[in-house]
Design a protein around this motif. Structure first.
Motif, short mmCIF file in Angstrom:
data_model
loop_
_atom_site.label_atom_id
_atom_site.label_comp_id
_atom_site.label_asym_id
_atom_site.label_seq_id
_atom_site.Cartn_x
_atom_site.Cartn_y
_atom_site.Cartn_z
N LEU A 1 -6.42 5.77 3.99
CA LEU A 1 -5.85 4.42 4.00
C LEU A 1 -5.43 4.00 5.40
CD1 LEU A 1 -3.51 4.61 0.89
CD2 LEU A 1 -5.74 3.56 1.04
N SER B 1 -2.01 -4.62 8.46
CA SER B 1 -1.03 -4.99 7.45
C SER B 1 -1.08 -3.99 6.31
CB SER B 1 -1.31 -6.39 6.91
OG SER B 1 -0.48 -6.63 5.81
N LEU B 2 0.07 -3.82 5.65
CA LEU B 2 0.13 -2.95 4.47
C LEU B 2 0.11 -3.76 3.19
CD1 LEU B 2 2.83 -0.33 5.49
CD2 LEU B 2 0.56 0.21 4.78
N SER B 3 0.08 -5.10 3.31
CA SER B 3 0.12 -5.95 2.13
C SER B 3 -1.27 -6.06 1.52
CB SER B 3 0.66 -7.32 2.50
OG SER B 3 0.15 -8.28 1.62
N LEU C 1 -9.35 -2.70 -0.70
CA LEU C 1 -9.34 -2.32 0.72
C LEU C 1 -10.72 -2.38 1.35
CD1 LEU C 1 -6.45 -1.46 0.19
CD2 LEU C 1 -6.86 0.52 1.59
N ILE D 1 -4.69 -7.73 3.21
CA ILE D 1 -5.91 -6.94 3.38
C ILE D 1 -7.09 -7.65 2.73
CG2 ILE D 1 -7.03 -4.76 2.79
CD1 ILE D 1 -4.30 -3.44 3.12
N LEU E 1 0.83 -1.20 0.00
CA LEU E 1 0.00 0.00 0.00
C LEU E 1 0.87 1.26 0.00
CD1 LEU E 1 -2.98 0.22 -0.07
CD2 LEU E 1 -3.02 0.38 2.38
N VAL F 1 -5.54 0.35 7.47
CA VAL F 1 -4.30 -0.34 7.84
C VAL F 1 -4.29 -0.60 9.35
CG1 VAL F 1 -1.81 -0.12 7.93
CG2 VAL F 1 -3.04 0.57 5.90
#
Lengths: 383, 166
Positions: A168, A177-179, A260, A183, A120, A172
């Protein structure tokens, strides 16, 4: 000797994979732009009670192809006093980050270019590089309109980057997680993130509209009033590359929203046939593309001060309140879903209900300053 | 098999960082200087990628290329552009500058040839969680101080440009 996928030598496969990935992305971008231009023309035509293109090919399907050929065949015009290296580099600086963004989009559970842990962040970073290309395009054109247009666009894009990222952050925080893959995996059922975090979605959606220069925020290229901003001196294929990037970016922000907040590749039948995920993902993404077209056909263009005021005085404070509240709730509750949903929906309600009131107050203040006589009943709520 | 790639990329990036850095100082066209500075920052981000620090590399691009370069370009475009030599003011201090460079460069070189990193690179983007943990535990105080400083700068900027009420 190790054998890679399909019995190909891994050394060759590494190179081949890169070539296939880049080729596929460029193919997707070009065809996506063609499809989106056609859809945009047809949908706007339907909404405005027109026919849209219908001469070239069945239902006018070949019209965009004809336009593309026209653009490629156009003479390459560059004004004498433009700053040559920058003028030529600007479309590439806008285009290449957009192509690179496709790497982390999760089309389906086993069709992801690269499952980055910081996916992300990677998308956000590449999105922020567009500004550089636009400012350079405005500067290199050696034209006052272009320079002002470039600076105006830079101001808009930098401002709306803030609520975009803040939108965002809430997701998160909630997912942890930022993956992009993680997500998507966190929302397999019907309880997708948009039910829990609608305020974050609204913030991101509005900011993304502005980031991709779509109506009602399309001041960077307002053809009718602002002499097309930074694009004034551009024509032919270079101009087309700016617009390809714009359509590509619309696809990317739509894909981010689909991933997302709407469960990405998840949908009926995905567990049995994982390849079906590609279909669901594309459908969801194009749902947002169509939403953007709907908004474009509905709303008029904002003025630059209204645009900036809305960003800094409405979106960013609300997003910050949302982050603060969400972080507290996530720390305080073992199962934060219900309180998160309540707070988020309350914020959405505050935005929707509060906007007319503040508009009314602003209008009254404006009228009292300009000396117009105001009777309360005369004040209409401006949209 | 691909062992030659990493030194090759390092060479390219090092050329980018140092070459663009020299060009920023040597050139006379201020927009070109600003852009080359962006190139230098981006090459630096590539260096971080080679070291396996993806998060820092991405923040480098996000903040330096995406924000600071734009601010500098804003500054350039809102000021008057004449034919006067921009470098003149600085070029008078060449001996001083050379002396300062030596003072800074010697410890860096000494460090570069003695430093051995015992840590093996983490998997893709694996530096995110250690980075966040150390930022909010070990370095929480410097982090807060930096954020208060930035907030003060923000408020100061608003006060400076605020119009007087008529």
């Amino acid at each position: 000797m190790p054998i890679g996928p399909f019995g190909i030598d891994p050394v060759i496969w590494a190179v081949l994979r890169l070539v296939i990935a880049v080729g596929l992305t460029v193919f997707l971008v070009l065809n996506g732009a063609l499809a989106q231009i056609f859809l945009e023309r047809k949908i706007q035509a339907v909404m405005q009670d027109r026919l849209g293109p219908y001469h070239t090919g069945p239902y006018g399907l070949l019209q965009t192809f004809a336009d593309a050929i026209k653009l490629i065949g156009k003479e390459d015009i560059r004004a004498k006093l433009t700053d040559a290296p920058f003028f030529l580099a600007a479309p590439a600086i806008v285009f290449s980050p957009m192509v690179a963004s496709f790497v982390v989009l999760p089309f389906s559970s086993d069709f992801v270019g690269a499952n980055l842990n910081v996916g992300l962040l990677y998308l956000t970073t590449l999105g922020s590089m567009t500004v550089l290309g636009i400012v350079i395009a405005g500067w290199a054109s050696n034209n006052k309109y272009s320079l002002m247009g470039g600076l105006r666009s830079a101001g808009q894009l930098i401002s709306y980057e803030v609520p975009q990222i803040l939108g965002l952050v809430t997701v998160v925080l909630y997912v942890g997680s930022l993956s992009m893959v993680d997500i998507t995996n966190s929302q397999p059922g019907l309880l997708v993130n948009v039910v829990i975090l609608p305020m974050a979605f609204l913030t991101y959606c509005i900011a993304a509209l502005a980031e991709t220069n779509r109506n009602p925020f399309d001041l960077p290229e307002a053809e009718s009033e602002l002499v097309a901003g930074f694009l004034t001196e551009y024509s032919g294929m270079r101009w087309a590359i700016f617009f390809l990037s714009e359509y590509g970016e619309v696809t990317i922000v739509s894909a981010i929203m689909a991933t997302l907040w709407f469960g990405g590749w998840h949908g009926p039948g995905v567990d049995a046939v994982p390849a079906l995920g590609i279909l669901w993902f594309t459908l969801k993404t194009y749902g947002f593309v169509l939403l953007f077209m709907w908004i474009r056909a509905t709303l008029p263009r904002l003025r630059i001060d209204q645009l900036m005021g809305f960003c800094w005085k409405v979106l960013i404070p609300l997003a910050l309140v949302n982050i603060m509240a969400s972080a507290t709730i996530i720390l305080a509750f073992a199962d934060p879903r219900l309180p998160l949903a309540i707070v988020n929906w309350l914020l959405v309600a505050a935005l929707v209900v509060g906007l007319p009131f503040t508009q009314r107050r602003r209008l009254l203040k404006f009228r009292s300053r300009t000396g117009e006589s105001v009777a309360m009943r005369d004040v209409r709520l401006s949209p | 098999m691909f062992d030659f790639l990493e030194p090759l990329f390092f060479l390219l990036l090092a050329t980018g960082v140092i070459g663009a850095g020299i060009a920023v100082v040597a050139l006379r066209r201020i927009t070109a200087q600003a852009l080359l500075m962006a190139l230098s920052f981006a090459s630096m981000a590539g260096m971080f990628l080679l070291l396996g620090a993806e998060t820092i590399a991405l923040f480098q691009v996000l903040i330096y290329v995406g924000a600071i370069t734009i601010l500098i370009l804003f500054g350039v475009m809102f000021t008057k552009q004449d034919d006067r030599g921009y470098g003149l003011f600085f070029q008078q201090q060449t001996p001083w500058a050379a002396g300062l460079v030596v003072v800074v460069a010697l410890p860096v070189i000494a460090l570069a040839f003695t430093f051995k990193d015992p840590v093996t690179p983490s998997p893709k983007g694996g530096d995110l969680i250690p980075l966040a943990a150390s930022l909010f535990t070990d370095y929480a105080f410097p982090f807060e101080v930096a954020s208060v400083l930035l907030l003060a700068a923000l408020v100061g900027a608003i006060v400076l440009v605020k119009r007087d009420e008529p």
